[in-house]
Enzyme design. Structure first.
Site, PDB file in Angstrom:
ATOM      1  CB  SER A  48     -18.303  36.124  39.608  1.00 46.38           C
ATOM      2  OG  SER A  48     -19.471  34.920  39.792  1.00 46.38           O
ATOM      3  CB  CYS A  99     -41.287  38.519  30.287  1.00 44.82           C
ATOM      4  SG  CYS A  99     -41.194  36.790  31.042  1.00 44.82           S
ATOM      5  CB  CYS A 104     -38.666  36.494  38.896  1.00 43.80           C
ATOM      6  SG  CYS A 104     -38.585  36.192  37.160  1.00 43.80           S
ATOM      7  CB  ALA A 156     -19.842  37.299  36.404  1.00 40.87           C
ATOM      8  N   GLY A 157     -23.681  37.881  36.274  1.00 46.07           N
ATOM      9  CA  GLY A 157     -24.881  37.305  35.536  1.00 46.07           C
ATOM     10  C   GLY A 157     -25.324  37.994  34.473  1.00 46.07           C
TER      11      GLY A 157
END
Length: 434
Positions: A34, A346, A160, A9-10
């Site tokens: 989640s 980004c 990332c 649930a992100g």
């Protein structure tokens, strides 16, 4: 009636659940699973770690959201996925039958690959989870009372790099504001081949703008480097160099979550999930995957292995396309399939300024090696844009909205990002990324 389960649930999972709820009839069940009780806007965790914002400002209670927006809420971590029987086990005790499952779990954090890395049993901090950000904030406040060298960066296999850059620059600005900057030498250490690479090569101006800002802020850069071990207040590099530190924030390598690794053929050797361009698994037609959990090829041959970034905007685009395609599979809507273009944007906040990195798409054309558009731009407007987007995204999640038409239109008008394209089913295999 069918049950579509969304695991996670992100930034990908919750928008996916909302899109499914919007597309499917009310008598279809959309189950949201989640292990976290709250939705967290993960990009905001850097400000939490630096004591610039309370965690509560970037969180929403998932049970409340599920009840408000017609989702079947299941709290707990998935421990097993039985694909032949279409059954999910949650917390080793609860089972859920599904017709389709969408995996949006993100990655697990491989701190164990480097001795001494990580906040639990190690000597470095992280901003990857809410718990880590809280620990990082406590350590940061102690650091401000007894400042010294600061080391920020990432290790090989990190997926990332943006949060490391943001942490370094925002910490530098905060130290200046507090009058402590002259007591804190800052070093940025990274496996990237050059500063500003961020896992994506060939972005026009990215290296020059990022390196210039590092120089302006007096941050030493050690690139193309592997951290081999971390000890108390000492970091050891592959070239034998030792970096002393009083505070270190190092991003770990990513790998797939455990239940994916436990299912033969579901993930690759690192546990990331291969998908067709529609986000459907190539071998398990009732499984879709989106976001950081997905296997994407790293087109760059770098000296040190690094991951291809999957930004929050990319995750949301994958989730939106996957939800659409499940609705098509179910016969609820009559439309071509959608595939995300993987155009990436980004907004990197660097204190009083920032850099926007755009790669459209993030994976270059395999024949030409080119992208439609690829560039970086710097200015204080980036900071304002990121703050505005955070407020907008939190508002969307609060009111149960996935990706509305005006968001797609805005990204296309402002940054020439086309997030989706339509394809016919017979064209999917020819377009496969795996």
């Amino acid at each position: 009636m069918p049950n579509i389960a969304v695991i996670g649930a992100g930034l990908g999972g919750l928008p996916a659940a909302y899109e499914l709820r919007h597309l499917l009839p009310r008598d279809y069940t959309v189950t949201l699973i989640s292990h976290e009780p709250n939705f967290t806007f993960i990009p905001g965790l850097i400000q939490v770690a630096l004591d610039l914002k309370p965690l509560e400002h970037i969180q929403l209670d998932l049970e409340t959201l599920a009840q408000r927006h017609g989702l079947n809420w299941v709290s707990g971590g998935v421990t097993a996925l039985d694909i032949p029987n279409r059954r999910i086990t949650v917390a080793d005790e609860k089972t859920i039958d599904y017709d389709y499952a969408m995996i949006a779990t993100g990655a697990s954090l491989a701190f164990d690959l480097i001795p001494g890395l990580g906040p639990q049993g190690g000597y470095t901090q992280s901003v990857c989870t809410p718990d880590h950000a809280i620990e990082a904030r406590q350590a940061w406040l102690q650091f401000l009372d007894n400042p010294g060298p600061l080391v920020v960066g990432a290790v090989p296999g990190a997926g990332c790099f943006g949060p490391a850059y943001e942490f370094a620059f925002m910490a530098e600005r905060e130290l200046r504001r507090r009058g402590l900057r002259d007591q804190v030498p800052i070093t940025y250490v990274t496996p990237e081949p050059y500063v500003g690479h961020l896992g994506v090569s060939g972005v026009k101006n990215a290296q020059a703008l990022t390196a210039q800002l590092m120089q302006e802020r007096g941050i030493e850069v050690i690139d193309n480097m592997t951290i081999t071990a971390v000890e108390a207040e000492k970091m050891i590099l592959a070239n034998g160099q030792t970096l002393p530190f009083k505070y270190a924030m190092i991003l770990p390598a990513f790998r797939g979550v455990q239940f994916v690794q436990d299912v033969p053929g579901l993930g690759d050797e690192r546990g990331f999930i291969p998908v067709l361009p529609t986000q459907r698994h190539p071998n398990f037609p009732n499984i879709y995957a989106v976001g950081v959990s997905v296997e994407l090829p790293q087109p760059d041959q770098t000296d040190i292995p690094i991951g291809l970034p999957k930004s929050g905007q990319m995750s949301e685009a994958m989730a939106t396309a996957a939800a659409h395609n499940i609705a098509v599979d179910l016969g609820v809507i009559q439309a071509p399939l959608q595939i995300p273009t993987l155009d990436a944007l980004c907004f990197a906040e660097f204190g009083d300024t920032g850099i926007a990195y755009i790669a459209a798409p993030v994976i270059p054309d395999p024949e030409t090696g080119q992208r439609r558009s690829s560039y970086a731009v710097r200015g204080p407007w980036v900071v304002w844009a990121k703050a505005a987007f955070e407020k907008y995204f939190m508002l969307k999640m609060r009111y149960g909205v996935g990706m509305p038409w005006f968001e797609k239109l805005g990204l296309r008008a402002l940054f020439k990002l086309k997030l989706f394209k339509s394809v016919l089913p017979e064209d999917i295999q020819a377009l496969a990324r795996v």
